[in-house]
Write an enzyme that holds these catalytic residues in place. Structure first.
Site, PDB file in Angstrom:
ATOM      1  N   GLY A   1       0.787  -1.226   0.000  1.00 20.24           N
ATOM      2  CA  GLY A   1       0.000   0.000   0.000  1.00 20.24           C
ATOM      3  C   GLY A   1       0.818   1.276   0.000  1.00 20.24           C
ATOM      4  O   GLY A   1       0.391   2.298  -0.535  1.00 20.24           O
TER       5      GLY A   1
ATOM      6  N   ASP B   1       0.472   3.336   4.030  1.00 19.82           N
ATOM      7  CA  ASP B   1      -0.608   4.003   3.298  1.00 19.82           C
ATOM      8  C   ASP B   1      -1.621   4.635   4.231  1.00 19.82           C
ATOM      9  O   ASP B   1      -2.068   5.765   4.018  1.00 19.82           O
ATOM     10  CB  ASP B   1      -1.294   3.011   2.329  1.00 19.82           C
ATOM     11  CG  ASP B   1      -1.712   1.699   2.988  1.00 19.82           C
ATOM     12  OD1 ASP B   1      -1.501   1.524   4.208  1.00 19.82           O
ATOM     13  OD2 ASP B   1      -2.256   0.835   2.273  1.00 19.82           O
TER      14      ASP B   1
ATOM     15  N   ASP C   1      -5.285   2.760  10.264  1.00 17.88           N
ATOM     16  CA  ASP C   1      -6.690   2.351  10.433  1.00 17.88           C
ATOM     17  C   ASP C   1      -6.853   1.853  11.868  1.00 17.88           C
ATOM     18  O   ASP C   1      -6.953   2.657  12.783  1.00 17.88           O
ATOM     19  CB  ASP C   1      -7.006   1.293   9.371  1.00 17.88           C
ATOM     20  CG  ASP C   1      -8.460   0.873   9.356  1.00 17.88           C
ATOM     21  OD1 ASP C   1      -9.326   1.693   9.664  1.00 17.88           O
ATOM     22  OD2 ASP C   1      -8.741  -0.299   9.027  1.00 17.88           O
TER      23      ASP C   1
ATOM     24  N   LYS D   1      -7.485   7.426   9.674  1.00 17.20           N
ATOM     25  CA  LYS D   1      -8.906   7.405  10.053  1.00 17.20           C
ATOM     26  C   LYS D   1      -8.941   7.532  11.575  1.00 17.20           C
ATOM     27  O   LYS D   1      -8.726   6.531  12.277  1.00 17.20           O
ATOM     28  CB  LYS D   1      -9.551   6.071   9.656  1.00 17.20           C
ATOM     29  CG  LYS D   1      -9.633   5.784   8.169  1.00 17.20           C
ATOM     30  CD  LYS D   1     -10.326   4.430   7.976  1.00 17.20           C
ATOM     31  CE  LYS D   1     -10.154   3.886   6.595  1.00 17.20           C
ATOM     32  NZ  LYS D   1     -10.615   2.489   6.460  1.00 17.20           N
TER      33      LYS D   1
ATOM     34  N   VAL E   1     -11.495   3.153   1.678  1.00 18.78           N
ATOM     35  CA  VAL E   1     -10.963   4.013   0.620  1.00 18.78           C
ATOM     36  C   VAL E   1      -9.962   3.265  -0.263  1.00 18.78           C
ATOM     37  O   VAL E   1      -9.390   2.255   0.145  1.00 18.78           O
ATOM     38  CB  VAL E   1     -10.278   5.275   1.215  1.00 18.78           C
ATOM     39  CG1 VAL E   1     -11.301   6.184   1.875  1.00 18.78           C
ATOM     40  CG2 VAL E   1      -9.161   4.910   2.181  1.00 18.78           C
TER      41      VAL E   1
HETATM   42  P1  IMP Z   1      -4.425  -1.388  10.313  1.00  8.86           P
HETATM   43  O1  IMP Z   1      -5.866  -1.743  10.507  1.00  8.86           O
HETATM   44  O2  IMP Z   1      -4.145   0.027  10.813  1.00  8.86           O
HETATM   45  O3  IMP Z   1      -3.511  -2.408  10.929  1.00  8.86           O
HETATM   46  O4  IMP Z   1      -4.178  -1.351   8.750  1.00  8.86           O
HETATM   47  C1  IMP Z   1      -3.569  -2.400   8.051  1.00  8.86           C
HETATM   48  C2  IMP Z   1      -3.661  -2.220   6.577  1.00  8.86           C
HETATM   49  O5  IMP Z   1      -5.007  -2.411   6.167  1.00  8.86           O
HETATM   50  C3  IMP Z   1      -3.281  -0.852   6.023  1.00  8.86           C
HETATM   51  O6  IMP Z   1      -1.910  -0.646   5.878  1.00  8.86           O
HETATM   52  C4  IMP Z   1      -3.973  -0.929   4.669  1.00  8.86           C
HETATM   53  O7  IMP Z   1      -3.148  -1.592   3.738  1.00  8.86           O
HETATM   54  C5  IMP Z   1      -5.211  -1.738   4.966  1.00  8.86           C
HETATM   55  N1  IMP Z   1      -6.366  -0.824   5.073  1.00  8.86           N
HETATM   56  C6  IMP Z   1      -6.937  -0.307   6.169  1.00  8.86           C
HETATM   57  N2  IMP Z   1      -7.971   0.511   5.837  1.00  8.86           N
HETATM   58  C7  IMP Z   1      -8.052   0.487   4.484  1.00  8.86           C
HETATM   59  C8  IMP Z   1      -8.921   1.128   3.518  1.00  8.86           C
HETATM   60  O8  IMP Z   1      -9.840   1.910   3.820  1.00  8.86           O
HETATM   61  N3  IMP Z   1      -8.663   0.842   2.206  1.00  8.86           N
HETATM   62  C9  IMP Z   1      -7.673   0.018   1.799  1.00  8.86           C
HETATM   63  N4  IMP Z   1      -6.848  -0.594   2.662  1.00  8.86           N
HETATM   64  C10 IMP Z   1      -7.026  -0.356   3.990  1.00  8.86           C
END
Ligand code: IMP
Length: 183
Positions: free
Chosen positions: A50, A105, A108, A136, A160
């Site tokens: 990402g 990227d 989340d 977010k 997104v």
């Molecule tokens: P985490 O939930 O913060 O551990 O995020 C892990 C990964 O999930 C991120 O680096 C993204 O690659 C993917 N991700 C989280 N939210 C989104 C989204 O809205 N769109 C696309 N990928 C996402």
């Protein structure tokens, strides 16, 4: 999904940030990162896949000596324990004593970055900072990284794609940050 359905996903998506806004956000991040890291000989780790596009754009704006490598890791499904990462690629560059900048990227739940930071510290990194294109604020889970050091865009808690972020492994190449209709 077939090509028509994928075209429709983009056509129906809501553009949260167009190309000009994304590039302005990356410019601004680059200025602050340069101020903070210019003298630290940082090791910049791109979190694949990402962060590929955000990292490429950001790195070309950093005009000082640095090294780059990448990590490719995802969390085991549903696991919330920080260290449970499934590694697809670890950096070849030793981290001991290095000032590490992780580029991702999106922040989340924050669980993946929290686990990667913990791993970097275990490897003996002198410091670990994080830069994310999107955040977010309402999506964080317990044990997740609360805040990134450098944030490009703050966005609502929607799914997104674009600028590296995927929708079902497509549209990482979309030229903006788009929210999927209905998600
Ligand atoms: P985490 O939930 O913060 O551990 O995020 C892990 C990964 O999930 C991120 O680096 C993204 O690659 C993917 N991700 C989280 N939210 C989104 C989204 O809205 N769109 C696309 N990928 C996402």
């Amino acid at each position: 999904m077939n090509r028509e359905a994928l075209e429709r996903v983009l056509a129906e998506a809501e553009c949260l940030a167009d190309e000009a806004r994304v590039l302005a956000a990356i410019d601004a991040m680059g200025h602050v990162i340069a101020q903070d890291l210019r003298e630290l000989n940082p090791l910049v780790l791109t979190v694949m896949t990402g962060a590929l596009i955000p990292a490429g754009l950001l790195l070309a704006r950093l005009h000082f000596p640095l090294q780059m490598d990448y990590v490719h890791a995802s969390r085991y499904g549903g696991a919330t324990i920080g260290s449970e990462l499934r590694w697809l690629a670890k950096p070849r560059t030793p981290l001991a004593g290095r000032h590490v900048l992780l580029i991702d990227d999106i922040l989340d739940t924050g669980l993946t970055l929290a686990a990667i930071i913990a791993w970097c510290r275990e490897q003996g990194a002198a410091s670990v900072r994080t830069a994310v294109l999107c955040e977010k604020p309402d999506a964080r889970q317990p044990g997740g990284l609360a805040k990134a050091d450098y944030v490009g865009l703050t966005i609502p808690n929607r799914y997104v794609f674009g600028y590296g972020l995927d929708y079902q492994e497509y549209w990482r190449n979309a030229p903006g940050i788009y929210a999927v209709k209905g998600l």
